[in-house]
Write a protein that holds these residues in place. Structure first.
Motif, PDB file in Angstrom:
ATOM      1  N   GLN A 159       0.823  -1.198   0.000  1.00 11.08           N
ATOM      2  CA  GLN A 159       0.000   0.000   0.000  1.00 11.08           C
ATOM      3  C   GLN A 159       0.864   1.257   0.000  1.00 11.08           C
ATOM      4  OE1 GLN A 159      -2.299  -0.569   3.523  1.00 11.08           O
ATOM      5  NE2 GLN A 159      -3.955  -1.612   2.465  1.00 11.08           N
ATOM      6  N   ALA A 160       1.995   1.209   0.650  1.00 11.57           N
ATOM      7  CA  ALA A 160       2.839   2.390   0.777  1.00 11.57           C
ATOM      8  C   ALA A 160       3.437   2.802  -0.562  1.00 11.57           C
ATOM      9  CB  ALA A 160       3.943   2.136   1.798  1.00 11.57           C
ATOM     10  N   VAL A 161       3.727   1.855  -1.446  1.00 16.37           N
ATOM     11  CA  VAL A 161       4.393   2.184  -2.699  1.00 16.37           C
ATOM     12  C   VAL A 161       3.453   2.159  -3.901  1.00 16.37           C
ATOM     13  CG1 VAL A 161       6.633   1.380  -1.891  1.00 16.37           C
ATOM     14  CG2 VAL A 161       5.122  -0.201  -3.061  1.00 16.37           C
ATOM     15  N   ASP A 162       2.184   1.811  -3.706  1.00 11.55           N
ATOM     16  CA  ASP A 162       1.249   1.713  -4.822  1.00 11.55           C
ATOM     17  C   ASP A 162       0.646   3.082  -5.115  1.00 11.55           C
ATOM     18  OD1 ASP A 162      -0.439   0.878  -6.780  1.00 11.55           O
ATOM     19  OD2 ASP A 162      -1.787  -0.253  -5.475  1.00 11.55           O
ATOM     20  N   PRO A 163       1.059   3.710  -6.216  1.00 12.95           N
ATOM     21  CA  PRO A 163       0.518   5.034  -6.527  1.00 12.95           C
ATOM     22  C   PRO A 163      -0.975   4.989  -6.855  1.00 12.95           C
ATOM     23  CG  PRO A 163       1.955   4.268  -8.288  1.00 12.95           C
ATOM     24  CD  PRO A 163       2.064   3.273  -7.177  1.00 12.95           C
ATOM     25  N   LEU A 164      -1.460   3.852  -7.356  1.00 10.31           N
ATOM     26  CA  LEU A 164      -2.886   3.744  -7.649  1.00 10.31           C
ATOM     27  C   LEU A 164      -3.702   3.885  -6.368  1.00 10.31           C
ATOM     28  CD1 LEU A 164      -5.207   3.238  -9.613  1.00 10.31           C
ATOM     29  CD2 LEU A 164      -4.874   0.788  -9.239  1.00 10.31           C
ATOM     30  N   ARG A 165      -3.247   3.237  -5.292  1.00  8.02           N
ATOM     31  CA  ARG A 165      -3.970   3.329  -4.017  1.00  8.02           C
ATOM     32  C   ARG A 165      -3.997   4.780  -3.539  1.00  8.02           C
ATOM     33  NH1 ARG A 165      -6.515   0.056  -0.811  1.00  8.02           N
ATOM     34  NH2 ARG A 165      -5.257  -1.730  -1.377  1.00  8.02           N
ATOM     35  N   ALA A 166      -2.886   5.487  -3.676  1.00  5.86           N
ATOM     36  CA  ALA A 166      -2.838   6.888  -3.254  1.00  5.86           C
ATOM     37  C   ALA A 166      -3.792   7.732  -4.090  1.00  5.86           C
ATOM     38  CB  ALA A 166      -1.418   7.420  -3.360  1.00  5.86           C
ATOM     39  N   GLU A 167      -3.837   7.472  -5.379  1.00  7.62           N
ATOM     40  CA  GLU A 167      -4.729   8.223  -6.269  1.00  7.62           C
ATOM     41  C   GLU A 167      -6.195   7.934  -5.943  1.00  7.62           C
ATOM     42  OE1 GLU A 167      -5.869  10.933  -9.166  1.00  7.62           O
ATOM     43  OE2 GLU A 167      -3.952  10.608  -8.199  1.00  7.62           O
ATOM     44  N   LEU A 168      -6.525   6.671  -5.657  1.00  9.46           N
ATOM     45  CA  LEU A 168      -7.896   6.313  -5.310  1.00  9.46           C
ATOM     46  C   LEU A 168      -8.313   6.956  -3.989  1.00  9.46           C
ATOM     47  CD1 LEU A 168      -7.966   2.550  -6.357  1.00  9.46           C
ATOM     48  CD2 LEU A 168      -9.119   4.454  -7.488  1.00  9.46           C
ATOM     49  N   THR A 169      -7.379   7.059  -3.067  1.00  9.20           N
ATOM     50  CA  THR A 169      -7.664   7.724  -1.800  1.00  9.20           C
ATOM     51  C   THR A 169      -7.921   9.209  -2.030  1.00  9.20           C
ATOM     52  OG1 THR A 169      -6.281   6.135  -0.634  1.00  9.20           O
ATOM     53  CG2 THR A 169      -6.781   8.178   0.521  1.00  9.20           C
ATOM     54  N   ARG A 170      -7.139   9.822  -2.906  1.00 11.19           N
ATOM     55  CA  ARG A 170      -7.339  11.231  -3.239  1.00 11.19           C
ATOM     56  C   ARG A 170      -8.701  11.434  -3.891  1.00 11.19           C
ATOM     57  NH1 ARG A 170      -7.292  14.849  -7.294  1.00 11.19           N
ATOM     58  NH2 ARG A 170      -6.979  13.277  -8.893  1.00 11.19           N
ATOM     59  N   CYS A 171      -9.063  10.536  -4.792  1.00 10.23           N
ATOM     60  CA  CYS A 171     -10.357  10.643  -5.482  1.00 10.23           C
ATOM     61  C   CYS A 171     -11.518  10.438  -4.510  1.00 10.23           C
ATOM     62  CB  CYS A 171     -10.436   9.624  -6.612  1.00 10.23           C
ATOM     63  SG  CYS A 171      -9.260   9.945  -7.941  1.00 10.23           S
ATOM     64  N   GLN A 172     -11.332   9.564  -3.557  1.00  9.08           N
ATOM     65  CA  GLN A 172     -12.374   9.341  -2.553  1.00  9.08           C
ATOM     66  C   GLN A 172     -12.589  10.611  -1.736  1.00  9.08           C
ATOM     67  OE1 GLN A 172     -11.436   6.327   0.312  1.00  9.08           O
ATOM     68  NE2 GLN A 172     -13.552   6.098   0.966  1.00  9.08           N
TER      69      GLN A 172
END
Length: 91
Positions: free
Chosen positions: A45-58
């Motif tokens: 989770q720490a290195v997955d940019p997709l997860r960070a982007e999805l969190t931003r979109c949420q």
């Protein structure tokens, strides 16, 4: 009711009331459990940019529906979850 039975019922009711009040008092004395410590994210989770982007979109809420980066992230998330389209699997 006979006098013996009436006395027994009254004693039972009194014992029940005392027990209920004792348990309520003990429950009030208990301290609430401390809040759970936040768990640290897993390395994936720490290195997955997709997860960070999805969190931003949420966090954007409804505004994320019009954000091109969010639409691309949701598409990639769907692709990862569902796999390639049915027509592309046979190729």
């Amino acid at each position: 009711m006979s006098p013996d039975l009436s006395l027994f019922v009254r004693f039972g009711a009194l014992a029940f009331a005392v027990l209920a009040m004792t348990l309520a008092g003990l429950q009030r004395l208990q301290r609430p459990a401390p809040p759970a410590a936040p768990t640290s994210p897993s390395p994936a989770q720490a290195v997955d940019p997709l997860r960070a982007e999805l969190t931003r979109c949420q966090a954007l809420g409804e505004a994320g529906a019009g954000d091109a980066a969010c639409l691309a992230a949701w598409g990639e998330s769907r692709r990862r979850f569902l796999g390639p389209p049915a027509g592309a699997r046979g190729r």
